[in-house]
Design an enzyme around this catalytic site. Structure first.
Site, PDB file in Angstrom:
ATOM      1  N   CYS A 100     -21.226-102.662  14.937  1.00  0.00           N
ATOM      2  CA  CYS A 100     -20.749-103.796  13.879  1.00  0.00           C
ATOM      3  C   CYS A 100     -22.076-104.687  13.860  1.00  0.00           C
ATOM      4  CB  CYS A 100     -19.402-104.419  14.014  1.00  0.00           C
ATOM      5  SG  CYS A 100     -19.275-105.411  15.630  1.00  0.00           S
ATOM      6  N   ARG A 148     -26.957-106.659  13.498  1.00  0.00           N
ATOM      7  CA  ARG A 148     -27.567-107.930  12.972  1.00  0.00           C
ATOM      8  C   ARG A 148     -28.253-108.735  14.254  1.00  0.00           C
ATOM      9  NH1 ARG A 148     -22.244-109.203   9.210  1.00  0.00           N
ATOM     10  NH2 ARG A 148     -22.746-107.736   7.604  1.00  0.00           N
ATOM     11  N   ARG A 195     -18.213 -97.205  45.581  1.00  0.00           N
ATOM     12  CA  ARG A 195     -17.300 -98.635  45.478  1.00  0.00           C
ATOM     13  C   ARG A 195     -17.097 -99.246  44.047  1.00  0.00           C
ATOM     14  NH1 ARG A 195     -22.598 -99.611  45.842  1.00  0.00           N
ATOM     15  NH2 ARG A 195     -23.479-101.537  44.944  1.00  0.00           N
ATOM     16  N   HIS A 196     -17.732 -98.605  43.155  1.00  0.00           N
ATOM     17  CA  HIS A 196     -17.486 -98.827  41.738  1.00  0.00           C
ATOM     18  C   HIS A 196     -16.143 -98.398  41.429  1.00  0.00           C
ATOM     19  CE1 HIS A 196     -21.350-100.746  42.110  1.00  0.00           C
ATOM     20  NE2 HIS A 196     -21.795 -99.758  42.226  1.00  0.00           N
ATOM     21  N   HIS A 206     -22.431 -98.795  36.819  1.00  0.00           N
ATOM     22  CA  HIS A 206     -21.440 -99.404  37.663  1.00  0.00           C
ATOM     23  C   HIS A 206     -20.049 -99.783  37.004  1.00  0.00           C
ATOM     24  CE1 HIS A 206     -24.375-101.894  40.386  1.00  0.00           C
ATOM     25  NE2 HIS A 206     -24.645-100.611  40.223  1.00  0.00           N
ATOM     26  N   ASN A 207     -20.207 -99.779  35.744  1.00  0.00           N
ATOM     27  CA  ASN A 207     -18.806 -99.953  35.017  1.00  0.00           C
ATOM     28  C   ASN A 207     -18.032 -98.796  34.394  1.00  0.00           C
ATOM     29  OD1 ASN A 207     -20.435-102.747  33.912  1.00  0.00           O
ATOM     30  ND2 ASN A 207     -19.094-102.978  35.336  1.00  0.00           N
ATOM     31  N   ASP A 258     -19.015-100.469  11.246  1.00  0.00           N
ATOM     32  CA  ASP A 258     -18.300-101.199   9.802  1.00  0.00           C
ATOM     33  C   ASP A 258     -19.517-101.192   8.846  1.00  0.00           C
ATOM     34  OD1 ASP A 258     -19.535-103.525  10.761  1.00  0.00           O
ATOM     35  OD2 ASP A 258     -18.074-104.713  10.799  1.00  0.00           O
ATOM     36  N   HIS A 259     -19.374-102.135   7.720  1.00  0.00           N
ATOM     37  CA  HIS A 259     -20.418-102.234   6.974  1.00  0.00           C
ATOM     38  C   HIS A 259     -21.718-102.992   7.751  1.00  0.00           C
ATOM     39  CE1 HIS A 259     -17.846-105.615   7.084  1.00  0.00           C
ATOM     40  NE2 HIS A 259     -18.759-106.378   6.526  1.00  0.00           N
ATOM     41  N   THR A 297     -22.508-107.722  15.156  1.00  0.00           N
ATOM     42  CA  THR A 297     -22.571-108.294  16.354  1.00  0.00           C
ATOM     43  C   THR A 297     -22.338-107.463  17.645  1.00  0.00           C
ATOM     44  OG1 THR A 297     -20.676-109.342  16.458  1.00  0.00           O
ATOM     45  CG2 THR A 297     -22.266-110.770  15.638  1.00  0.00           C
ATOM     46  N   GLY A 298     -21.461-106.619  17.483  1.00  0.00           N
ATOM     47  CA  GLY A 298     -21.133-105.653  18.507  1.00  0.00           C
ATOM     48  C   GLY A 298     -19.795-106.271  19.400  1.00  0.00           C
ATOM     49  N   LEU A 299     -19.380-107.613  18.669  1.00  0.00           N
ATOM     50  CA  LEU A 299     -18.331-108.262  19.358  1.00  0.00           C
ATOM     51  C   LEU A 299     -17.097-107.969  18.925  1.00  0.00           C
ATOM     52  CD1 LEU A 299     -19.841-111.641  19.541  1.00  0.00           C
ATOM     53  CD2 LEU A 299     -19.654-110.256  21.495  1.00  0.00           C
ATOM     54  N   GLY A 300     -16.833-107.758  17.692  1.00  0.00           N
ATOM     55  CA  GLY A 300     -15.695-107.284  17.076  1.00  0.00           C
ATOM     56  C   GLY A 300     -15.248-105.984  17.517  1.00  0.00           C
ATOM     57  N   MET A 301     -16.144-105.017  17.280  1.00  0.00           N
ATOM     58  CA  MET A 301     -15.842-103.638  17.821  1.00  0.00           C
ATOM     59  C   MET A 301     -15.570-103.739  19.433  1.00  0.00           C
ATOM     60  SD  MET A 301     -16.198-101.416  15.768  1.00  0.00           S
ATOM     61  CE  MET A 301     -17.234-100.793  14.443  1.00  0.00           C
TER      62      MET A 301
HETATM   63  C1  RB5 Z   1     -18.400-108.229   9.314  1.00  0.00           C
HETATM   64  O1  RB5 Z   1     -19.164-109.232   8.364  1.00  0.00           O
HETATM   65  C2  RB5 Z   1     -18.797-108.683  10.670  1.00  0.00           C
HETATM   66  O2  RB5 Z   1     -18.004-109.934  11.116  1.00  0.00           O
HETATM   67  C3  RB5 Z   1     -18.723-107.776  11.688  1.00  0.00           C
HETATM   68  O3  RB5 Z   1     -19.464-106.631  11.412  1.00  0.00           O
HETATM   69  C4  RB5 Z   1     -18.935-107.875  13.129  1.00  0.00           C
HETATM   70  O4  RB5 Z   1     -19.973-108.597  13.515  1.00  0.00           O
HETATM   71  C5  RB5 Z   1     -17.729-108.494  13.976  1.00  0.00           C
HETATM   72  O5  RB5 Z   1     -17.801-108.774  15.214  1.00  0.00           O
END
Ligand code: RB5
Length: 146
Positions: A65, A109, A132-133, A98-99, A8-9, A67-71
């Site tokens: 993205c 970021r 086992r994995h 393993h995964n 994403d951006h 944080t990598g979290l939303g993705m």
């Molecule tokens: C976009 O601002 C931000 O929320 C996205 O890139 C990501 O970090 C979400 O998890």
């Protein structure tokens, strides 16, 4: 191997370094991410990239993205995708060993270019250990049926 990169951006700054490290390792790269800094929704790009893995157009997805979290949250909702949100090399290696992760998620970021390159390199150079994995991966797959 073929890799699809979706960003994403918020992930735009890591796209080129990640692409370069994969190409230097001899992998083919498909890009389905945004090229613009205009705000977009990460789930759309997670979906586009994971689709390529599921239909065999790519072996692995790298999602970037802020944080990598939303993705990773988006990708892990898709049956057949095992996405690992990673900020350091050990987890990158273990996510494959393993995964059997087929999707790596990183945050532009959160980590710098050099760390990102090392993480991607570790991910791309590690084989699934199976044994086992595999039993545990099968149980993850079972959870998709709930
Ligand atoms: C976009 O601002 C931000 O929320 C996205 O890139 C990501 O970090 C979400 O998890």
């Amino acid at each position: 191997m073929k890799y699809v990169i979706g960003n994403d951006h918020g992930g735009i700054d890591l796209y080129q370094p990640v692409k370069e490290v994969l190409e230097n390792l001899g992998h083919e790269v498909i890009h389905v991410g945004t090229d613009s800094r205009e705000s977009v929704d990460y789930s759309d790009y997670a979906s586009l990239a994971c689709e390529k893995v599921l239909n065999g157009k790519a072996d692995f997805a790298i999602l970037i993205c802020g944080t990598g979290l939303g993705m990773s949250m988006s990708a892990n909702k898709i049956d057949g995708i095992r996405a690992a949100a990673v900020s350091e090399c050990y987890s990158a290696k273990m996510s494959r060993a393993h995964n059997n992760a087929n999707c790596l998620c990183i945050g532009a970021r959160v980590i710098g270019n050099e760390t990102a390159k090392m993480i991607v390199s570790e991910f791309a150079s590690t084989e699934f250990e199976a044994g086992r994995h595999q039993r545990r991966i099968d149980k993850i797959t079972e959870l998709e049926k709930r």
